[in-house]
Design an enzyme around this catalytic site. Structure first.
Site, mmCIF file in Angstrom:
data_model
loop_
_atom_site.group_PDB
_atom_site.id
_atom_site.type_symbol
_atom_site.label_atom_id
_atom_site.label_comp_id
_atom_site.label_asym_id
_atom_site.label_seq_id
_atom_site.Cartn_x
_atom_site.Cartn_y
_atom_site.Cartn_z
ATOM 1 N N ASP A 49 0.861 -1.166 0.000
ATOM 2 C CA ASP A 49 0.000 0.000 0.000
ATOM 3 C C ASP A 49 0.910 1.233 0.000
ATOM 4 O O ASP A 49 2.109 1.133 0.293
ATOM 5 C CB ASP A 49 -0.887 -0.020 1.247
ATOM 6 C CG ASP A 49 -1.743 1.208 1.362
ATOM 7 O OD1 ASP A 49 -2.479 1.511 0.411
ATOM 8 O OD2 ASP A 49 -1.656 1.892 2.404
ATOM 9 N N ASP A 88 -0.218 5.175 0.838
ATOM 10 C CA ASP A 88 -0.509 6.121 1.918
ATOM 11 C C ASP A 88 -0.624 5.406 3.255
ATOM 12 O O ASP A 88 -1.400 4.451 3.396
ATOM 13 C CB ASP A 88 -1.829 6.848 1.640
ATOM 14 C CG ASP A 88 -1.809 7.631 0.348
ATOM 15 O OD1 ASP A 88 -1.764 8.860 0.417
ATOM 16 O OD2 ASP A 88 -1.823 7.003 -0.733
ATOM 17 N N ASP A 99 -1.469 -0.868 5.891
ATOM 18 C CA ASP A 99 -1.718 -0.224 7.187
ATOM 19 C C ASP A 99 -3.178 -0.242 7.617
ATOM 20 O O ASP A 99 -3.493 0.209 8.712
ATOM 21 C CB ASP A 99 -1.246 1.228 7.141
ATOM 22 C CG ASP A 99 -2.117 2.084 6.224
ATOM 23 O OD1 ASP A 99 -2.177 1.780 5.012
ATOM 24 O OD2 ASP A 99 -2.741 3.038 6.718
#
Length: 220
Positions: A17, A19, A176
């Protein structure tokens, strides 16, 4: 090596991922959100609030900003304003998290293939990846608009594996948020999570990833 323990062997590919995993993009996202709100004659939201809204793509981000402002402004009309503002500033104050650069370079040297799988529009993701010079080690970048499906659907993860030329069973996902965990589960691959990103105020451990590390260079 922790990566080897998850598969029982060294993975051939790592899917990241963007961001909240590789970069902290909130300062630039907040700037674009506040520019858009100002355009609509609404008060700014500020970085602290925006930090809790990131993770489901630009449309959802702006929707949350308008909801907070108790505004019925036309979301579709404001999205182009947001995109124009963000494109102008998306790499201005965005920074890589500690340990990311060292980890990516290490895995590249190890021959592990790297890809970025994000819900951010592809053109912004590419611009940021190139800004950090990661396009030299991360040749595949898939955004939220690269395919008809987006995370938490598994298709972007499968597509990344195909473009990298590896089997799905030889890849790991690193993210995240619960979106990353659910996408990895649906794709049939292990998932590693970091606790410092954008998970809507919830502890990522509650999503039950296979492993949580404080920063990515713990994995090398």
């Amino acid at each position: 090596m922790l990566l080897n323990q998850l598969l029982g062997r060294q993975p051939q590919a790592l899917l990241f991922d963007l961001d909240g995993t590789l970069i902290d993009s909130v300062p630039d996202l907040a700037s674009a959100v506040d520019h858009t709100l100002k355009h609509a004659d609404l008060p700014p939201a500020g970085e602290t609030l925006v930090r809790g809204w990131v993770g489901n793509g630009a449309r959802k981000l702006l929707e949350r900003a308008l909801k907070h402002a108790q505004s019925d402004a036309d979301l579709d009309a404001l999205l182009p304003v947001f995109f124009e503002a963000y494109e102008a500033c998306c790499a201005e104050y965005t920074v890589a998290y500690p340990g990311v650069e060292a980890a990516l370079q290490h895995w590249h040297k190890q021959g592990i293939r790297l890809a970025c799988v994000t819900n951010k529009p592809e053109r912004f993701a590419l611009k940021i990846v190139r800004h950090f010079g990661w396009d030299k080690v991360m040749p595949v970048v898939l955004g939220g608009d690269s395919l008809p499906q987006r995370k938490p659907s598994p298709e972007p993860l499968w597509e990344a594996c195909e473009r990298l030329g590896v089997e799905r069973t030889d890849a790991l996902m690193v993210g995240d948020s619960v979106n990353d965990v659910e996408a990895a589960r649906a794709a049939g691959m292990p998932v590693i999570a970091v606790p410092y990103g954008y998970n809507y105020g919830s502890d990522i451990r509650e999503a039950k990833p296979d492993l949580v590390v404080e920063q990515l260079d713990e994995l090398i």
